[in-house]
Design a protein around this motif. Structure first.
Motif, PDB file in Angstrom:
ATOM      1  N   ARG A  56      45.283  41.433  37.857  1.00 36.47           N
ATOM      2  CA  ARG A  56      45.147  40.233  37.031  1.00 36.47           C
ATOM      3  C   ARG A  56      45.786  39.075  37.788  1.00 36.47           C
ATOM      4  NH1 ARG A  56      47.247  42.348  31.174  1.00 36.47           N
ATOM      5  NH2 ARG A  56      46.451  40.343  30.422  1.00 36.47           N
ATOM      6  N   ILE A  57      45.205  37.885  37.646  1.00 39.35           N
ATOM      7  CA  ILE A  57      45.644  36.708  38.392  1.00 39.35           C
ATOM      8  C   ILE A  57      45.765  35.526  37.439  1.00 39.35           C
ATOM      9  CG2 ILE A  57      45.034  35.068  40.239  1.00 39.35           C
ATOM     10  CD1 ILE A  57      43.471  37.357  41.564  1.00 39.35           C
ATOM     11  N   GLY A  58      46.787  34.703  37.615  1.00 36.70           N
ATOM     12  CA  GLY A  58      46.922  33.531  36.765  1.00 36.70           C
ATOM     13  C   GLY A  58      48.188  32.750  37.065  1.00 36.70           C
ATOM     14  N   SER A  59      48.379  31.685  36.310  1.00 35.03           N
ATOM     15  CA  SER A  59      49.541  30.812  36.517  1.00 35.03           C
ATOM     16  C   SER A  59      50.737  31.222  35.669  1.00 35.03           C
ATOM     17  CB  SER A  59      49.163  29.361  36.187  1.00 35.03           C
ATOM     18  OG  SER A  59      48.687  29.259  34.849  1.00 35.03           O
ATOM     19  N   PHE A  71      49.966  41.899  39.081  1.00 36.56           N
ATOM     20  CA  PHE A  71      49.710  40.502  38.753  1.00 36.56           C
ATOM     21  C   PHE A  71      49.916  39.616  39.970  1.00 36.56           C
ATOM     22  CE2 PHE A  71      51.295  36.351  37.158  1.00 36.56           C
ATOM     23  CZ  PHE A  71      50.113  35.931  36.563  1.00 36.56           C
ATOM     24  N   GLY A  72      48.955  38.730  40.195  1.00 42.27           N
ATOM     25  CA  GLY A  72      49.053  37.739  41.255  1.00 42.27           C
ATOM     26  C   GLY A  72      49.338  36.372  40.661  1.00 42.27           C
ATOM     27  N   LEU A  73      50.453  35.785  41.016  1.00 42.65           N
ATOM     28  CA  LEU A  73      50.883  34.510  40.432  1.00 42.65           C
ATOM     29  C   LEU A  73      50.359  33.336  41.254  1.00 42.65           C
ATOM     30  CD1 LEU A  73      52.640  32.921  38.378  1.00 42.65           C
ATOM     31  CD2 LEU A  73      54.531  33.139  40.016  1.00 42.65           C
ATOM     32  N   VAL A  74      49.688  32.404  40.568  1.00 41.75           N
ATOM     33  CA  VAL A  74      49.258  31.152  41.183  1.00 41.75           C
ATOM     34  C   VAL A  74      50.285  30.091  40.803  1.00 41.75           C
ATOM     35  CG1 VAL A  74      47.458  29.401  41.347  1.00 41.75           C
ATOM     36  CG2 VAL A  74      46.831  31.799  41.033  1.00 41.75           C
ATOM     37  N   ALA A  82      52.265  37.359  49.251  1.00 44.73           N
ATOM     38  CA  ALA A  82      52.535  38.791  49.252  1.00 44.73           C
ATOM     39  C   ALA A  82      51.460  39.538  48.473  1.00 44.73           C
ATOM     40  CB  ALA A  82      53.914  39.067  48.659  1.00 44.73           C
ATOM     41  N   PHE A  83      51.038  38.947  47.351  1.00 39.48           N
ATOM     42  CA  PHE A  83      49.980  39.564  46.563  1.00 39.48           C
ATOM     43  C   PHE A  83      48.670  39.583  47.332  1.00 39.48           C
ATOM     44  CE2 PHE A  83      46.242  38.911  43.930  1.00 39.48           C
ATOM     45  CZ  PHE A  83      46.278  40.028  43.115  1.00 39.48           C
ATOM     46  N   VAL A  84      48.336  38.462  47.985  1.00 37.83           N
ATOM     47  CA  VAL A  84      47.101  38.384  48.765  1.00 37.83           C
ATOM     48  C   VAL A  84      47.088  39.453  49.847  1.00 37.83           C
ATOM     49  CG1 VAL A  84      45.739  36.967  50.356  1.00 37.83           C
ATOM     50  CG2 VAL A  84      46.740  35.932  48.307  1.00 37.83           C
ATOM     51  N   ALA A  85      48.193  39.593  50.565  1.00 40.97           N
ATOM     52  CA  ALA A  85      48.272  40.574  51.641  1.00 40.97           C
ATOM     53  C   ALA A  85      48.069  41.989  51.127  1.00 40.97           C
ATOM     54  CB  ALA A  85      49.627  40.449  52.353  1.00 40.97           C
ATOM     55  N   GLN A  86      48.736  42.330  50.031  1.00 40.86           N
ATOM     56  CA  GLN A  86      48.624  43.676  49.470  1.00 40.86           C
ATOM     57  C   GLN A  86      47.214  43.923  48.941  1.00 40.86           C
ATOM     58  OE1 GLN A  86      51.452  46.036  49.040  1.00 40.86           O
ATOM     59  NE2 GLN A  86      49.743  47.439  48.732  1.00 40.86           N
ATOM     60  N   ALA A  87      46.655  42.966  48.206  1.00 40.31           N
ATOM     61  CA  ALA A  87      45.323  43.128  47.636  1.00 40.31           C
ATOM     62  C   ALA A  87      44.260  43.237  48.724  1.00 40.31           C
ATOM     63  CB  ALA A  87      45.007  41.964  46.701  1.00 40.31           C
ATOM     64  N   VAL A  88      44.405  42.461  49.780  1.00 41.52           N
ATOM     65  CA  VAL A  88      43.435  42.496  50.882  1.00 41.52           C
ATOM     66  C   VAL A  88      43.428  43.866  51.543  1.00 41.52           C
ATOM     67  CG1 VAL A  88      43.059  41.643  53.233  1.00 41.52           C
ATOM     68  CG2 VAL A  88      43.317  40.036  51.354  1.00 41.52           C
ATOM     69  N   SER A 234      42.149  32.286  38.192  1.00 44.86           N
ATOM     70  CA  SER A 234      42.648  33.196  37.165  1.00 44.86           C
ATOM     71  C   SER A 234      41.627  34.310  36.941  1.00 44.86           C
ATOM     72  CB  SER A 234      42.925  32.463  35.845  1.00 44.86           C
ATOM     73  OG  SER A 234      41.725  32.027  35.240  1.00 44.86           O
ATOM     74  N   LEU A 235      42.135  35.481  36.627  1.00 43.72           N
ATOM     75  CA  LEU A 235      41.297  36.635  36.300  1.00 43.72           C
ATOM     76  C   LEU A 235      42.057  37.465  35.283  1.00 43.72           C
ATOM     77  CD1 LEU A 235      38.879  38.522  36.648  1.00 43.72           C
ATOM     78  CD2 LEU A 235      40.092  39.579  38.583  1.00 43.72           C
ATOM     79  N   ASP A 236      41.498  37.597  34.106  1.00 39.29           N
ATOM     80  CA  ASP A 236      42.179  38.335  33.051  1.00 39.29           C
ATOM     81  C   ASP A 236      41.202  39.331  32.444  1.00 39.29           C
ATOM     82  OD1 ASP A 236      44.433  38.980  31.595  1.00 39.29           O
ATOM     83  OD2 ASP A 236      43.944  37.642  29.953  1.00 39.29           O
ATOM     84  N   PHE A 237      41.759  40.452  32.010  1.00 41.23           N
ATOM     85  CA  PHE A 237      40.948  41.498  31.379  1.00 41.23           C
ATOM     86  C   PHE A 237      41.487  41.765  29.987  1.00 41.23           C
ATOM     87  CE2 PHE A 237      40.551  42.368  35.937  1.00 41.23           C
ATOM     88  CZ  PHE A 237      39.160  42.467  36.059  1.00 41.23           C
ATOM     89  N   GLY A 238      40.572  42.007  29.063  1.00 39.75           N
ATOM     90  CA  GLY A 238      40.936  42.345  27.699  1.00 39.75           C
ATOM     91  C   GLY A 238      40.660  43.800  27.418  1.00 39.75           C
TER      92      GLY A 238
END
Length: 244
Positions: A56-59, A71-74, A82-88, A234-238
């Motif tokens: 999930r990504i957001g501010s 969670f990836g913080l914008v 760090a999130f980008v590196a791990q996710a990539v 942002s990317l959120d899941f319900g």
């Protein structure tokens, strides 16, 4: 003279208005006017892949973030390096085209003597940068890779201890042979300089009577076109992110 000036002002105003009407409409606010079918297909694929990684990504960090989610913080207009590196790295491991230990990358660049055998994967840095831009829309900060457990950089290549790296992720990755995951958008629209896509994530499996379609959850994606790539803001899941 006053009448001539008034008529001249009226003429200029009308002429300017005609030019504005004749010019093509370029955007809704500052966002691109249209999103192509290829763009939608790419974003659907990206959502499905990130769902498999429970990303999930957001501010702002979600209050309902579960232990198996990442969670990836914008912040200040930048997604956490760090999130980008791990996710990539995780996305690269999912890519069937990634060169593995017996692939052409190893043949072109023999394993250095000081690289332990446990590093069973070699990924060129240029490929990681491409994955970052195509899947997340953000650039990769190479320095952030050095803070990840299970990787070793040598020149323009990153050597990966895949087992160790996978163990650092909050949850196991899904076996693509067992689950075909699709993101099905129901609404896509522009707001100012960004686009919002909303829909559902589907799990499609082969059943005895045909295909079984299960709704895994809803999603909401916000993106912005930057340098030719769709940047995820942002990317959120319900609902549940766990397959039943």
């Amino acid at each position: 003279m006053k009448g001539i000036g008034t008529r001249l002002l009226l003429f200029v105003t009308c002429f300017s208005l005609c030019l504005a009407l004749a010019a093509p409409v370029r955007a809704i606010g500052d966002a691109p006017l249209t999103m192509t079918r290829a763009d939608k297909s790419l974003l659907q694929s990206n959502v499905a892949s990130l769902w498999k990684l429970h990303v999930r990504i957001g501010s702002a960090r979600p209050a309902d973030l579960k232990q198996h989610e990442t969670f990836g913080l914008v912040k200040n207009g930048q997604l956490s390096p760090a999130f980008v590196a791990q996710a990539v790295l995780q996305l690269s491991l999912r890519d069937e085209d990634t060169p593995h230990s017996q692939g052409p990358e190893w043949q072109a660049a023999p394993r250095p003597a000081d690289v332990p055998r446990r590093y069973d994967l070699c990924i060129p840095l240029r490929q990681l940068e491409m994955v970052a831009r195509q899947w997340l829309g953000w650039s990769l900060e190479v320095a952030a890779l050095s803070r990840i457990d299970g990787v070793l950089r040598k020149g323009d290549c990153l050597y990966v201890d895949t087992q160790r790296l996978l163990n650092t992720w909050p949850c196991p990755m899904y076996d693509p042979r067992e689950h075909d995951i699709f993101a099905q958008p129901f609404k896509t629209h522009a707001e100012q300089d960004r686009w919002i896509m909303q829909g559902e994530v589907w799990d499609i499996q082969q059943g005895q009577g045909g295909l079984d379609v299960n709704v895994c959850g809803t999603f909401s994606l916000t993106v912005k076109k930057v340098d030719g790539h769709w940047r995820i803001l942002s990317l959120d899941f319900g609902r549940s992110l766990v397959l039943q």
